[in-house]
Design an enzyme around this catalytic site. Sequence first.
Site, PDB file in Angstrom:
ATOM      1  N   LYS A 190      18.552  18.127  15.144  1.00 50.41           N
ATOM      2  CA  LYS A 190      19.972  18.225  14.814  1.00 50.41           C
ATOM      3  C   LYS A 190      20.744  17.674  16.010  1.00 50.41           C
ATOM      4  CE  LYS A 190      23.525  20.255  15.042  1.00 50.41           C
ATOM      5  NZ  LYS A 190      24.869  19.726  15.472  1.00 50.41           N
ATOM      6  N   GLY A 239      22.737  23.144  25.634  1.00 53.28           N
ATOM      7  CA  GLY A 239      24.150  23.314  25.341  1.00 53.28           C
ATOM      8  C   GLY A 239      24.729  24.497  26.096  1.00 53.28           C
ATOM      9  N   SER A 240      25.640  25.195  25.439  1.00 48.19           N
ATOM     10  CA  SER A 240      26.406  26.247  26.104  1.00 48.19           C
ATOM     11  C   SER A 240      25.740  27.609  25.990  1.00 48.19           C
ATOM     12  CB  SER A 240      27.816  26.326  25.504  1.00 48.19           C
ATOM     13  OG  SER A 240      27.761  26.864  24.195  1.00 48.19           O
ATOM     14  N   PRO A 280      27.265  30.571  25.160  1.00 47.43           N
ATOM     15  CA  PRO A 280      27.612  31.289  23.925  1.00 47.43           C
ATOM     16  C   PRO A 280      26.803  30.835  22.716  1.00 47.43           C
ATOM     17  CG  PRO A 280      29.599  30.716  25.136  1.00 47.43           C
ATOM     18  CD  PRO A 280      28.475  30.008  25.814  1.00 47.43           C
ATOM     19  N   THR A 281      26.580  29.525  22.588  1.00 49.18           N
ATOM     20  CA  THR A 281      25.788  29.026  21.466  1.00 49.18           C
ATOM     21  C   THR A 281      24.342  29.484  21.577  1.00 49.18           C
ATOM     22  OG1 THR A 281      27.223  27.086  21.248  1.00 49.18           O
ATOM     23  CG2 THR A 281      25.074  26.974  20.200  1.00 49.18           C
ATOM     24  N   ALA A 282      23.798  29.485  22.784  1.00 42.17           N
ATOM     25  CA  ALA A 282      22.427  29.952  22.984  1.00 42.17           C
ATOM     26  C   ALA A 282      22.275  31.417  22.579  1.00 42.17           C
ATOM     27  CB  ALA A 282      22.013  29.761  24.439  1.00 42.17           C
ATOM     28  N   GLU A 297      18.199  25.091  27.728  1.00 34.93           N
ATOM     29  CA  GLU A 297      18.737  24.475  28.946  1.00 34.93           C
ATOM     30  C   GLU A 297      20.245  24.540  28.809  1.00 34.93           C
ATOM     31  OE1 GLU A 297      20.696  22.227  31.148  1.00 34.93           O
ATOM     32  OE2 GLU A 297      19.712  20.488  30.278  1.00 34.93           O
ATOM     33  N   CYS A 346      25.578  18.494  33.267  1.00 38.33           N
ATOM     34  CA  CYS A 346      25.391  19.923  33.520  1.00 38.33           C
ATOM     35  C   CYS A 346      24.898  20.195  34.932  1.00 38.33           C
ATOM     36  CB  CYS A 346      24.429  20.515  32.495  1.00 38.33           C
ATOM     37  SG  CYS A 346      22.815  19.690  32.443  1.00 38.33           S
ATOM     38  N   GLU A 401      32.247  26.729  33.910  1.00 45.77           N
ATOM     39  CA  GLU A 401      31.803  25.345  33.760  1.00 45.77           C
ATOM     40  C   GLU A 401      32.879  24.543  33.028  1.00 45.77           C
ATOM     41  OE1 GLU A 401      27.784  22.957  32.536  1.00 45.77           O
ATOM     42  OE2 GLU A 401      28.476  24.484  31.137  1.00 45.77           O
TER      43      GLU A 401
END
Length: 487
Positions: free
Chosen positions: A180, A233-234, A236-238, A255, A288, A386
């Site tokens: 995705k 990614g971020s 919160p999404t993790a 990561e 990052c 970040e």
Amino acid sequence: MSTISVAGAEIDTRHYIGGQRVSSAQTYTNTSPIDGTFLGEISRGGQEEVDAAVAAARAAFPAWAKLGPQGRGVLLHKLADLVEENNETLSQLETMDNGSLLRSHRRGVMPRVAMNIRFFADWALNDLHHEPFETRGHTNNISWDPSGVAALITPWNAPLMLATWKIGPALAAGDTVVLKPAEWTPLSASFFADLTKQAGIPDGVFNVVQGYGKEAGAALVAHPDINRISFTGSVPTAKAIARAAADNLTPCSFELGGKSPMIVLEDADLDLAAEIAVEQYDNAGQVCLSGTRIFVHENVADEFAKKFGEKAAAIKQGDPRDEGTDIGPQIHQVHFDRVKGFVDRAKAEGQEIVWGGEPNEELGGLFFKPTLVKNPTPGSEIVSSEIFGPVLCMMTFSTDEEVIEKANGTEFGLAAVVVSGNKDHAKKITDEIVAGTIWVNCFFVRDLRAPFGGSKKSGIGRDGGTWSFDFYADVKNTVVSPNGWKE
């Protein structure tokens, strides 16, 4: 239209599932961050498309796994060759889609894509082994078995290169893949899917479902037939992915974000330090790993600031397709507004903006000037969060103990940079820094044999060499007794 022309290449805007192109009832608009050019309408996937892709990957898994490292390696090397043959097309395409420098794509990023694929194919064949060992006369034999279907969710700042950090080891391990890509940068993944077809990768081994994280991504990570989830990614999404994966106990590799320190010690080569510091603006700050918190010893701070300012003033911001451009635009209006919001709030708090701090009005659009904040308030948002844009903070320190405390004073632990003229002094600092990767007198040197990942909230797990296969495979120990044999 199911195909669009971008940078002279014909790109299919549909999903790639089971070796076939599959459209969706809904689409979303993709534009170039360079100048807002309309690129096309992209098929927008959800549960239906995810179910089809996972089913295709599941069906293709047994035969792909049985090919073994050698059989898979032949096909993966063909794929890497095709990437090299299409370097210019991929470079032009990626620049149009994400706004990164065309020269970087040509010379470094796309060659690295091919390298990623070849490296892991070769590692699975030649280096993935553990010497047998004895336990009371019994022999332990360690092996790495393909784990199944891997869900890979990738970011937009280096779309294809970062995707192949995952695709390479997953396919080499014998897993099948559902990718995705980030919704803002879907084009290189679609073109890459065509290359897998040309390389002879069997249908269903590699699949691409495009769309939004809350739709396609959410359906993918919650799917019961997924065996591995890898996400970049971020934080919160993790967390949301981890909650969804928990119901199926699906292993995850993350990561995540960074707010890395760059430490300039009193004994540092200040010309080198200034050069490395300016590199932190690379890719318009959308990296990052960047050392966005620059700590400089108070005795050399003024001299460093002067040298840094001279080098930073020479940065050329502009069209990333131009050879002389150093940094381009932010990726998307939503992200541009996010970066600008951080800086605007810092101004409102009275933080000292040394230069930049605003959009580049000459260029317009999504171009934000390289920005430096001097001695911001400890603990303030601009220091602790970040930003993922061309915004650096410069602060001073007086003792090693002080800078170590400040460097570690964040929820992140992805990377760090230390500049020193004394090896013992540098080691003293690096031994105390909490980070997955530390560069000393250099930046962004990445060897695929080395572990890569974050500490604290910067991630879970490590990529590179055998560490990648420890995740994408089921590690098995077969213990053989010396007794009971008839022959």
